[in-house]
Write a protein that holds these residues in place. Structure first.
Motif, short mmCIF file in Angstrom:
data_model
loop_
_atom_site.label_atom_id
_atom_site.label_comp_id
_atom_site.label_asym_id
_atom_site.label_seq_id
_atom_site.Cartn_x
_atom_site.Cartn_y
_atom_site.Cartn_z
N LEU A 25 0.83 -1.21 0.00
CA LEU A 25 0.00 0.00 0.00
C LEU A 25 0.86 1.25 0.00
CD1 LEU A 25 -2.83 -0.96 2.53
CD2 LEU A 25 -3.11 -0.49 0.10
N PHE A 26 1.93 1.23 0.78
CA PHE A 26 2.84 2.38 0.83
C PHE A 26 3.44 2.65 -0.55
CE2 PHE A 26 7.41 3.50 1.19
CZ PHE A 26 7.26 4.84 1.56
N LEU A 27 3.94 1.60 -1.20
CA LEU A 27 4.57 1.76 -2.50
C LEU A 27 3.56 2.19 -3.56
CD1 LEU A 27 6.83 -1.40 -2.31
CD2 LEU A 27 7.65 0.96 -2.43
N ALA A 28 2.35 1.64 -3.50
CA ALA A 28 1.32 1.98 -4.48
C ALA A 28 0.87 3.43 -4.36
CB ALA A 28 0.12 1.05 -4.33
N SER A 29 0.97 4.01 -3.16
CA SER A 29 0.50 5.37 -2.93
C SER A 29 1.51 6.44 -3.34
CB SER A 29 0.14 5.56 -1.45
OG SER A 29 1.32 5.54 -0.65
N LEU A 30 2.76 6.06 -3.60
CA LEU A 30 3.81 7.04 -3.87
C LEU A 30 3.51 7.89 -5.11
CD1 LEU A 30 7.03 4.91 -3.21
CD2 LEU A 30 6.11 6.74 -1.77
N GLN A 31 3.73 9.19 -4.98
CA GLN A 31 3.57 10.12 -6.09
C GLN A 31 4.70 11.14 -6.04
OE1 GLN A 31 1.34 9.83 -8.45
NE2 GLN A 31 0.17 8.15 -7.50
N ASP A 32 5.03 11.69 -7.21
CA ASP A 32 6.16 12.62 -7.32
C ASP A 32 5.75 14.05 -6.97
OD1 ASP A 32 8.25 10.88 -8.00
OD2 ASP A 32 7.63 10.85 -10.10
N TYR A 33 5.29 14.25 -5.75
CA TYR A 33 5.03 15.61 -5.27
C TYR A 33 5.16 15.63 -3.75
CZ TYR A 33 0.32 13.48 -4.87
OH TYR A 33 -0.72 12.65 -4.61
N ASP A 34 5.17 16.84 -3.20
CA ASP A 34 5.33 17.04 -1.76
C ASP A 34 3.96 17.29 -1.15
OD1 ASP A 34 5.99 17.65 0.81
OD2 ASP A 34 7.19 19.43 0.33
N ILE A 35 3.46 16.33 -0.43
CA ILE A 35 2.09 16.42 0.11
C ILE A 35 1.99 17.40 1.26
CG2 ILE A 35 2.14 14.62 1.90
CD1 ILE A 35 -0.44 13.53 0.64
N THR A 36 3.12 17.76 1.88
CA THR A 36 3.08 18.69 3.01
C THR A 36 2.90 20.14 2.56
OG1 THR A 36 5.49 19.01 3.06
CG2 THR A 36 4.59 17.17 4.35
N GLN A 37 2.95 20.37 1.24
CA GLN A 37 2.79 21.72 0.73
C GLN A 37 1.34 22.12 0.53
OE1 GLN A 37 5.39 24.00 0.27
NE2 GLN A 37 6.41 22.39 1.46
N TRP A 38 0.44 21.13 0.51
CA TRP A 38 -0.96 21.49 0.22
C TRP A 38 -1.99 20.64 0.98
CZ3 TRP A 38 -4.02 17.82 -2.48
CH2 TRP A 38 -3.31 16.72 -2.97
N LYS A 39 -1.75 19.37 1.16
CA LYS A 39 -2.77 18.51 1.76
C LYS A 39 -2.61 18.37 3.27
CE LYS A 39 -5.13 14.11 0.88
NZ LYS A 39 -5.11 12.85 0.09
N TYR A 40 -1.39 18.07 3.70
CA TYR A 40 -1.12 17.87 5.12
C TYR A 40 0.00 18.82 5.54
CZ TYR A 40 -3.55 13.41 4.28
OH TYR A 40 -4.46 12.45 3.92
N ARG A 41 -0.32 20.06 5.74
CA ARG A 41 0.70 21.03 6.16
C ARG A 41 1.14 20.72 7.59
NH1 ARG A 41 1.61 25.22 2.85
NH2 ARG A 41 0.11 25.61 1.18
N ILE A 42 2.44 20.81 7.83
CA ILE A 42 2.98 20.53 9.16
C ILE A 42 2.73 21.73 10.06
CG2 ILE A 42 5.07 19.98 10.46
CD1 ILE A 42 6.16 18.72 7.88
N PRO A 43 2.10 21.55 11.22
CA PRO A 43 1.79 22.69 12.11
C PRO A 43 3.07 23.41 12.56
CG PRO A 43 0.60 20.70 12.79
CD PRO A 43 1.58 20.27 11.75
N SER A 44 2.95 24.70 12.72
CA SER A 44 4.12 25.50 13.13
C SER A 44 4.60 25.12 14.53
CB SER A 44 3.76 26.98 13.09
OG SER A 44 2.65 27.25 13.94
N TRP A 45 3.69 24.56 15.35
CA TRP A 45 4.07 24.21 16.72
C TRP A 45 4.69 22.81 16.81
CZ3 TRP A 45 1.43 19.82 17.62
CH2 TRP A 45 0.19 19.65 17.00
#
Length: 309
Positions: free
Chosen positions: A89-109
């Protein structure tokens, strides 16, 4: 009514109007919890939580690509995860983009174990357009090493390794098919009674079905055919959606031909004209009538002439 939030799980306990208690998993609790598991290299727990809560697994790499690839992250994952389906499942989900830039932003805290400065520098230097190929290559190397060194049983990581071959761009289908055949030969060598066909065993059939699920079955069949392994091509066709009336007569005819003539026929079918010419030359055919085969364009025929000269 909110009753409690569990300290060790991303669970909120609510009391419904009828008085019964129910546990829910709010996204606001789930995502930071998963980020903490990933940052703490608890990949087996993170993958299980992500699978159950339908969180995009790209987050494992995107939070800290350098740590994942070069800092032992993927090595820890291969050691920790015992369920091959989770790795698939992990390998099948891989995509060539950075998901933290739009979908799951890392909280500042959020506090990482690594300093924010070092993490920011490594992220800035990482090319996300190559992420899938880099992760697949690294995962495959790690899984093969564990099997070769005896830390894991031979063939334990077969399906995840096939996933890495199929997920890469372009797909490495010939290498995947060769691996299936090697595993089938190893398994057959341990049997007291030798099977009629090593590719006819249940283990080999299930591996081919899995690869046919990941890749286009026509491309997979052409790849097996291009390896000049007609038994393998038959096994691929049998475990895909191909019509037996189409592939069985063709494979039967190719088997009946001399070796180089069969290879020549395959090369022409796959439009590998330079290879076709080499096999035509080895057949000992003195002449070649370009008008008899319309698939050879003037450009390809010119290449053939240069090869002969």
């Amino acid at each position: 009514t909110l009753v409690a939030i569990l300290p060790d799980k991303p669970t909120a306990v609510l009391q419904l109007p009828r008085g019964n208690l129910e546990g829910v998993y709010p996204r606001a609790l789930v995502l930071p919890h998963i980020m903490q598991l990933i940052d703490g290299s608890q990949y087996h727990l993170a993958l299980d939580m992500m699978r159950r809560q339908k969180v995009d697994m790209n987050l494992i790499v995107d939070m800290n690509p350098f740590k994942c690839l070069e800092g032992g992250g993927l090595a820890s994952m291969v050691c920790q995860v015992k369920k091959m389906d989770h790795l698939n499942l992990f390998l099948a989900s891989l995509q060539d983009y950075d998901i933290t830039q739009w979908k799951y932003r890392i909280p500042s805290w959020f506090r990482f174990q690594e300093s924010n400065e070092n993490r920011a520098e490594s992220r800035a230097a990482f090319d996300f357009s190559t992420k899938v190929n880099l992760v697949c290559s690294k995962m495959r190397l790690l899984m093969m090493e564990r099997e070769e060194e005896g830390f894991s049983p031979k063939g334990q990581f077969l399906l995840p390794i096939l996933s890495t071959f199929a997920k890469q761009s372009p797909p490495q289908l010939s290498s995947a098919l060769e691996l299936i055949k090697e595993n089938a030969e190893s398994a057959a060598a341990k049997l007291a009674t030798k099977p009629k066909s090593i590719l006819g065993t249940e283990h080999a059939q299930s591996s081919i079905k899995y690869l046919a699920f990941l890749a286009d079955y026509e491309l997979l069949f052409d790849t097996a055919l291009g390896m000049y392994d007609f038994e393998l091509a038959k096994a691929v066709a049998r475990n895909s959606q191909m019509d037996p009336k189409v592939y069985l007569p063709m494979l039967k005819r190719l088997r009946s031909l001399p070796v180089y003539e069969a290879k020549y026929e395959v090369d022409v079918k796959l439009k590998r004209f330079e290879s076709a010419l080499r096999h035509l030359y080895k057949m000992g055919v003195p002449e070649f009538d370009a008008d008899s085969n319309l698939e050879f364009s003037s450009d390809h025929f010119a290449k053939c002439k240069r090869f002969i000269e």
